[in-house]
Design an enzyme around this catalytic site. Structure first.
Site, short mmCIF file in Angstrom:
data_model
loop_
_atom_site.label_atom_id
_atom_site.label_comp_id
_atom_site.label_asym_id
_atom_site.label_seq_id
_atom_site.Cartn_x
_atom_site.Cartn_y
_atom_site.Cartn_z
CD GLU A 1 -25.48 -0.78 25.40
OE1 GLU A 1 -26.03 -1.71 24.77
OE2 GLU A 1 -25.57 -0.65 26.62
NE ARG B 1 -23.90 -3.61 27.46
CZ ARG B 1 -23.87 -4.39 28.55
NH1 ARG B 1 -22.89 -5.25 28.70
NH2 ARG B 1 -24.82 -4.33 29.46
CB SER C 1 -29.39 0.18 27.47
OG SER C 1 -30.13 -0.40 28.52
#
Length: 341
Positions: free
Chosen positions: A327, A161, A231
């Site tokens: 995130e 990520r 998410s």
């Protein structure tokens, strides 16, 4: 404060905020000239794709540039298919396109929301495949020089990520196109969860695509019905020793061994077993079917969502001694900010 352009239709959380001005760009030349002009004027600028990885905590006192550039070109050699894709293309539609063209390799990444241009920024991934596995190059506008430049996959500094676009090129680059490289000798990636039941010798890319879509549709709410950003938390990576300690106390803990010997924990499992699945704080909640997803239960503000996220982080840390990270980008009045709004 309220600005004239509503951002509610352009963020999948459905948060009601607004911006000072908004520009839609449909060509690469238009994207270049618009972003350079705004950058040189030193006014706040937000380049927005699908709005699926962002939480607005305030009205945005600047210009939102919506990237709507389109175009996919394909080529091949003896070993690979190559796709050059404009930043405004929808990611899931690209996955469908590649399968329809008999170019497998993207099926594990089906139904990930957002645009192609946003994909490299956080190195999107799912079910054992990350963008870095199939990325050939990333083209971007260098806001300081005004030039279009191209980075190889290695130069993108991809990690879990993470990428150079969240590091040294943050706020200095606008991704304009992405190149993908798909091997003709296709090998299915079946290591994760619902894909493990497939036979690697007989499974097709279409079957993997269908299963991924089925599972994601079951677990992830449709943003049009229940606002969310997919998410919300990264799966934390811990040392093997930490994992063994956790497994001794929590035998059912879910972890995936990493090539470097570390272990990636399932954040959704941690949140659920911290007792937070279905938990709500005001108008923001932890989704009842997938604890990794935070949802807008009606009229949640960005602050509501951030407060819930901080509560989840604190509770998981209290129970497991593991610190979760969010995130999505948290966007304030003049630019990116932190969860602690």
């Amino acid at each position: 404060m309220s600005f004239p352009y509503s951002l509610k239709p352009f963020n999948t959380f459905g948060v009601e905020q607004s911006c000072l001005s908004m520009i839609e760009v449909h060509s690469k030349a238009e994207l270049q000239s618009t972003c350079l002009s705004l950058y040189q004027s030193k006014r706040p600028m937000l380049v927005l794709g699908g709005g699926s990885n962002i939480v607005f905590t305030d009205d945005f006192n600047g210009t939102v540039v919506r990237v709507l550039t389109k175009g996919i070109s394909c080529s091949e050699d003896g070993t690979h298919f190559y796709l050059a894709v404009e930043a405004g293309e929808n990611w899931h539609e690209l996955v469908q396109f590649s399968l329809n063209q008999n170019m497998p390799g993207l099926e594990n990444l089906a139904l990930i929301p957002g645009t192609v241009g946003a994909a490299p920024i956080q190195n999107i991934g799912a079910y054992g495949v990350e963008l870095c596995d199939i990325c050939d190059w990333v083209e971007y506008l260098d806001l300081e020089s005004g030039n279009l430049l191209r980075l190889t996959t290695d130069e993108c500094e991809f990690a879990y990520r993470e990428s150079i676009f969240k590091g040294s090129l943050r706020d200095k680059a606008v991704i304009t196109a992405v190149g993908l490289r798909l091997p003709k000798a296709w090998h299915p990636k079946l290591a994760y969860g619902p894909l493990q039941s497939f036979n690697a010798e007989t499974v097709t890319s279409r079957e993997i695509f269908d299963r991924v879509c089925e599972v994601r549709s079951e677990k992830l709410p449709n943003p049009e019905e229940l606002g969310n950003a997919g998410s919300f938390f990264k799966n934390p990576i811990v040392s093997a020793a930490t994992y063994m300690q956790l497994a001794a106390h929590f035998p059912s803990i879910v972890g995936y061994a990493q090539p470097n010997g570390e272990v990636k924990l399932a954040a959704g499992w941690l949140i659920e077993h911290a007792g937070l699945k279905g938990f709500a704080l005001g108008n923001a909640g932890v989704h009842a079917k997938q604890a990794l997803v935070l949802v807008n239960l009606g009229h949640a503000t960005g602050q509501d969502i951030c407060r819930l996220a901080l509560h989840v982080i604190a509770r998981v840390n209290e129970v497991f001694g593991v610190k979760l990270e969010a995130e999505p980008r948290i966007m304030g009045l003049t630019g990116e900010t932190s969860l602690d709004v």
